[in-house]
Enzyme design. Structure first.
Site, PDB file in Angstrom:
ATOM      1  N   SER A  48       0.432  -1.297  -0.296  1.00  0.00           N
ATOM      2  CA  SER A  48       0.087  -0.302  -0.153  1.00  0.00           C
ATOM      3  C   SER A  48       0.904   1.432  -0.144  1.00  0.00           C
ATOM      4  O   SER A  48       0.117   2.343  -0.633  1.00  0.00           O
ATOM      5  CB  SER A  48      -1.245   0.147   1.280  1.00  0.00           C
ATOM      6  OG  SER A  48      -0.053   0.061   2.340  1.00  0.00           O
ATOM      7  N   LYS A  97       0.704   5.187   7.050  1.00  0.00           N
ATOM      8  CA  LYS A  97       0.238   6.350   5.422  1.00  0.00           C
ATOM      9  C   LYS A  97       0.686   7.063   5.550  1.00  0.00           C
ATOM     10  O   LYS A  97       1.325   7.841   6.289  1.00  0.00           O
ATOM     11  CB  LYS A  97      -1.470   5.735   5.814  1.00  0.00           C
ATOM     12  CG  LYS A  97      -2.253   5.003   5.393  1.00  0.00           C
ATOM     13  CD  LYS A  97      -2.453   3.765   4.297  1.00  0.00           C
ATOM     14  CE  LYS A  97      -3.359   2.975   4.657  1.00  0.00           C
ATOM     15  NZ  LYS A  97      -2.978   1.909   3.972  1.00  0.00           N
TER      16      LYS A  97
END
Length: 272
Positions: free
Chosen positions: A80, A151
């Site tokens: 990701s 993230k």
């Protein structure tokens, strides 16, 4: 007649033999037995093991304390955050980055506990298994908890984050952002959104947008996909392993032109 005592000449080896005989102690059976010389060696060996165990315990305790309060390694389990972070990377998270009044900034790569924002509260499991896993994860030897995520911060309190403008770019507070860190070939987002980040919250996205489950996927959930600032564990500052990828996590200037959010936010016109 000579009355002086005559000194008897003896073989020098006789002293050794006599000393050796004196070291022999008759046992209960009348046979001479020598004092065991293995006792002190065995005792020394046990002492050495105890010292080794003590040093090892102190070292592990030091690492656990270090990882709890200062720097914690994390294993990257997914794609990701490519190309910035790759599967199998072990990153070092700076847990002091936001401890003294500083808060996450746009562009920071952060690790956070997604409980309550990305994942629902889970019933408590086996405490012993959980403790062992937490210890291994704290040393970077196991994958992080399923509630821990890494993230990039795209929006902070008061920011209006929109995707996308007429040129297909993400904008923050009306300014287009050139996201050079996004995986080549990915669009900024295939999901349109227009949100205002509440106070003490963050809007976060993965760099590999087509492979990242991030704030966009939780727009309809309680909290709207926003991550509470107090759930941030720290900032990912270094890639420590594998050796060939040893480096700092590169900072970005993509948000340098973005103005500060206006006081009180952008009003109620934005939606999620």
């Amino acid at each position: 007649m000579d009355t002086e005592a005559q000194h008897t000449e003896r073989d020098p080896s006789s002293d050794t033999e006599e000393g050796s005989r004196s070291a022999r102690v008759p046992d209960d059976s009348g046979r001479a037995s020598e004092d065991s010389a293995s006792g002190p060696e065995e005792s020394g060996g046990a002492s050495s093991w105890r010292r080794t165990a003590l040093v090892g315990g102190v070292f592990v305790t030091f690492l656990l304390l270090l990882s709890h309060f200062v720097i914690q390694p994390f294993l990257i389990p997914s794609r990701s955050m490519e190309p910035t972070l790759q599967v199998g990377d072990r990153i070092l998270v700076n847990k002091l980055a936001y401890r003294f009044g500083s808060e996450p900034a746009r562009g920071d790569v952060v690790v956070f506990d997604g409980t309550g924002s990305f994942v629902r509260e889970q019933p408590a499991g086996n405490p012993v298994t959980g403790l062992l896993h937490d210890g291994a994860a704290a040393l970077g030897l196991a994958e992080p908890d399923e509630t821990d995520f890494v993230k990039r911060v795209v929006g902070v309190a008061g920011d209006r984050v929109v995707c996308c403008d007429k040129d297909g770019r993400l904008t923050v507070n009306g300014v287009p952002v050139q996201e050079w860190y996004v995986k080549l070939g990915d669009r900024p987002s295939s999901v349109p959104f227009d949100i205002v980040v509440p106070q003490d919250r963050l809007w976060v996205m993965g760099d590999h947008r087509s492979q990242s489950s991030d704030s966009r996927d939780h727009l309809g959930d309680p909290g709207g996909g926003m991550v509470p600032v107090d759930k941030v564990i720290g900032r990912a500052d270094w890639i420590a392993w594998p050796f060939g990828r040893w480096s700092t996590v590169q900072e970005t200037d993509a948000f340098d032109a973005v103005p500060a959010a206006p006081a009180g936010g952008h009003g109620a016109g934005a939606h999620g």
